[in-house]
Design a protein around this motif. Structure first.
Motif, PDB file in Angstrom:
ATOM      1  N   GLN A  28       0.779  -1.168   0.061  1.00  0.00           N
ATOM      2  CA  GLN A  28       0.102   0.014   0.194  1.00  0.00           C
ATOM      3  C   GLN A  28       0.792   1.285   0.140  1.00  0.00           C
ATOM      4  O   GLN A  28       0.572   2.157  -0.697  1.00  0.00           O
ATOM      5  CB  GLN A  28      -0.949  -0.095   1.160  1.00  0.00           C
ATOM      6  CG  GLN A  28      -1.895   1.075   1.185  1.00  0.00           C
ATOM      7  CD  GLN A  28      -2.841   1.065   2.600  1.00  0.00           C
ATOM      8  OE1 GLN A  28      -3.001   0.046   3.105  1.00  0.00           O
ATOM      9  NE2 GLN A  28      -3.501   2.070   2.766  1.00  0.00           N
ATOM     10  N   ILE A  29       1.973   1.271   0.943  1.00  0.00           N
ATOM     11  CA  ILE A  29       2.870   2.375   0.822  1.00  0.00           C
ATOM     12  C   ILE A  29       3.609   2.481  -0.529  1.00  0.00           C
ATOM     13  O   ILE A  29       3.432   3.662  -1.363  1.00  0.00           O
ATOM     14  CB  ILE A  29       4.004   2.296   1.616  1.00  0.00           C
ATOM     15  CG1 ILE A  29       3.463   1.880   3.114  1.00  0.00           C
ATOM     16  CG2 ILE A  29       5.046   3.052   1.738  1.00  0.00           C
ATOM     17  CD1 ILE A  29       4.363   1.557   4.450  1.00  0.00           C
ATOM     18  N   ALA A  30       3.955   1.396  -1.050  1.00  0.00           N
ATOM     19  CA  ALA A  30       4.497   1.245  -2.547  1.00  0.00           C
ATOM     20  C   ALA A  30       3.604   1.883  -3.642  1.00  0.00           C
ATOM     21  O   ALA A  30       4.170   2.898  -4.387  1.00  0.00           O
ATOM     22  CB  ALA A  30       4.733  -0.062  -2.927  1.00  0.00           C
ATOM     23  N   GLU A  31       2.197   1.571  -3.489  1.00  0.00           N
ATOM     24  CA  GLU A  31       1.375   2.237  -4.455  1.00  0.00           C
ATOM     25  C   GLU A  31       1.292   3.841  -4.233  1.00  0.00           C
ATOM     26  O   GLU A  31       1.121   4.488  -4.896  1.00  0.00           O
ATOM     27  CB  GLU A  31      -0.054   1.559  -4.220  1.00  0.00           C
ATOM     28  CG  GLU A  31      -0.049   0.221  -4.931  1.00  0.00           C
ATOM     29  CD  GLU A  31      -1.338  -0.346  -4.504  1.00  0.00           C
ATOM     30  OE1 GLU A  31      -2.426   0.182  -3.839  1.00  0.00           O
ATOM     31  OE2 GLU A  31      -1.506  -1.551  -4.388  1.00  0.00           O
ATOM     32  N   ALA A  32       1.412   4.123  -3.051  1.00  0.00           N
ATOM     33  CA  ALA A  32       0.896   5.643  -2.522  1.00  0.00           C
ATOM     34  C   ALA A  32       2.174   6.562  -3.134  1.00  0.00           C
ATOM     35  O   ALA A  32       2.048   7.702  -3.265  1.00  0.00           O
ATOM     36  CB  ALA A  32       1.020   5.882  -1.132  1.00  0.00           C
ATOM     37  N   VAL A  33       3.497   6.010  -3.021  1.00  0.00           N
ATOM     38  CA  VAL A  33       4.720   6.686  -3.518  1.00  0.00           C
ATOM     39  C   VAL A  33       5.225   6.310  -4.628  1.00  0.00           C
ATOM     40  O   VAL A  33       6.236   6.812  -5.145  1.00  0.00           O
ATOM     41  CB  VAL A  33       5.764   6.576  -2.259  1.00  0.00           C
ATOM     42  CG1 VAL A  33       5.373   7.158  -0.916  1.00  0.00           C
ATOM     43  CG2 VAL A  33       6.433   5.339  -2.093  1.00  0.00           C
ATOM     44  N   ASN A  34       4.570   5.328  -5.369  1.00  0.00           N
ATOM     45  CA  ASN A  34       5.027   5.023  -6.801  1.00  0.00           C
ATOM     46  C   ASN A  34       6.391   4.459  -6.782  1.00  0.00           C
ATOM     47  O   ASN A  34       7.377   4.583  -7.480  1.00  0.00           O
ATOM     48  CB  ASN A  34       5.135   6.170  -7.852  1.00  0.00           C
ATOM     49  CG  ASN A  34       3.687   6.767  -8.039  1.00  0.00           C
ATOM     50  OD1 ASN A  34       2.649   6.008  -8.108  1.00  0.00           O
ATOM     51  ND2 ASN A  34       3.731   8.100  -7.989  1.00  0.00           N
ATOM     52  N   LEU A  35       6.461   3.265  -6.016  1.00  0.00           N
ATOM     53  CA  LEU A  35       7.737   2.333  -5.888  1.00  0.00           C
ATOM     54  C   LEU A  35       7.342   1.061  -5.619  1.00  0.00           C
ATOM     55  O   LEU A  35       6.118   0.657  -5.512  1.00  0.00           O
ATOM     56  CB  LEU A  35       8.588   2.681  -4.670  1.00  0.00           C
ATOM     57  CG  LEU A  35       9.332   4.075  -4.721  1.00  0.00           C
ATOM     58  CD1 LEU A  35      10.042   4.363  -3.384  1.00  0.00           C
ATOM     59  CD2 LEU A  35      10.499   3.959  -5.730  1.00  0.00           C
ATOM     60  N   SER A  36       8.331   0.200  -6.014  1.00  0.00           N
ATOM     61  CA  SER A  36       7.686  -1.360  -5.651  1.00  0.00           C
ATOM     62  C   SER A  36       7.790  -1.448  -4.145  1.00  0.00           C
ATOM     63  O   SER A  36       8.477  -0.922  -3.534  1.00  0.00           O
ATOM     64  CB  SER A  36       8.859  -2.252  -6.679  1.00  0.00           C
ATOM     65  OG  SER A  36       9.884  -2.008  -5.756  1.00  0.00           O
TER      66      SER A  36
END
Length: 162
Positions: A28-36
């Motif tokens: 979910q963090i990855a989606e929010a910050v545009n990282l894997s």
């Protein structure tokens, strides 16, 4: 181990999220910050290793565990000699009732946040930590009427765009 590179915009975005809820799933963090998710995991691990993220904790509502008294206490020591200050720091750090402890300037030595079940328990704490402590010249208690804002979230500014 001090971090060699400054925090970038991804690190700052991750910190803003995990400060609000450290149990946020990494995907979910990855989606929010545009990282894997793997990149988020590496960055969080690096920030933990560097001491930027000191620890992950649960913030407990003191009233829910019958700790109804919150006191902000100003403590003035008899002097500011290293031994006196270090002894006070160790005493306050070891006291489970002391939730926060700040060594400060401005005419007082320490500001503490203390939680207690009731006034009798709080009085016993003040006797143990201050009244019978020969290093304490004086202390002043401010009893909180309401917990308007608690927690330790630090505002992490966005980096300016180049």
């Amino acid at each position: 181990m001090p971090r060699k590179t400054p925090l970038d915009s991804f690190d700052r975005a991750i910190l803003r999220i995990v400060q609000r809820d450290a149990k946020t799933p990494q995907r979910q963090i990855a989606e929010a910050v545009n990282l894997s998710a793997a990149a988020v995991q590496r960055r969080i691990a690096a920030m933990e290793a560097a001491g930027i993220i000191e620890r992950n904790v649960a913030i407990v509502d003191a009233r829910a565990v019958a700790m109804g008294i919150t006191a902000i206490v100003e403590v003035t020591l008899i002097n500011e000699r290293t031994h006196t200050v270090d002894h006070a720091k160790a005493l306050f750090e070891a006291a489970p009732e002391v939730q926060q402890c700040y060594y400060v300037t401005g005419g007082i030595s320490f500001v503490l946040v203390i939680v207690s079940a009731d006034m009798a328990t709080y009085e016993a704490t003040t006797r143990r930590l201050f009244s019978t402590n020969e290093s304490v010249a004086s202390f002043r208690s401010l009893i909180a009427l309401d917990r308007v804002k608690t927690g330790a979230e630090i505002e992490i500014p966005f980096l300016p765009t180049p």
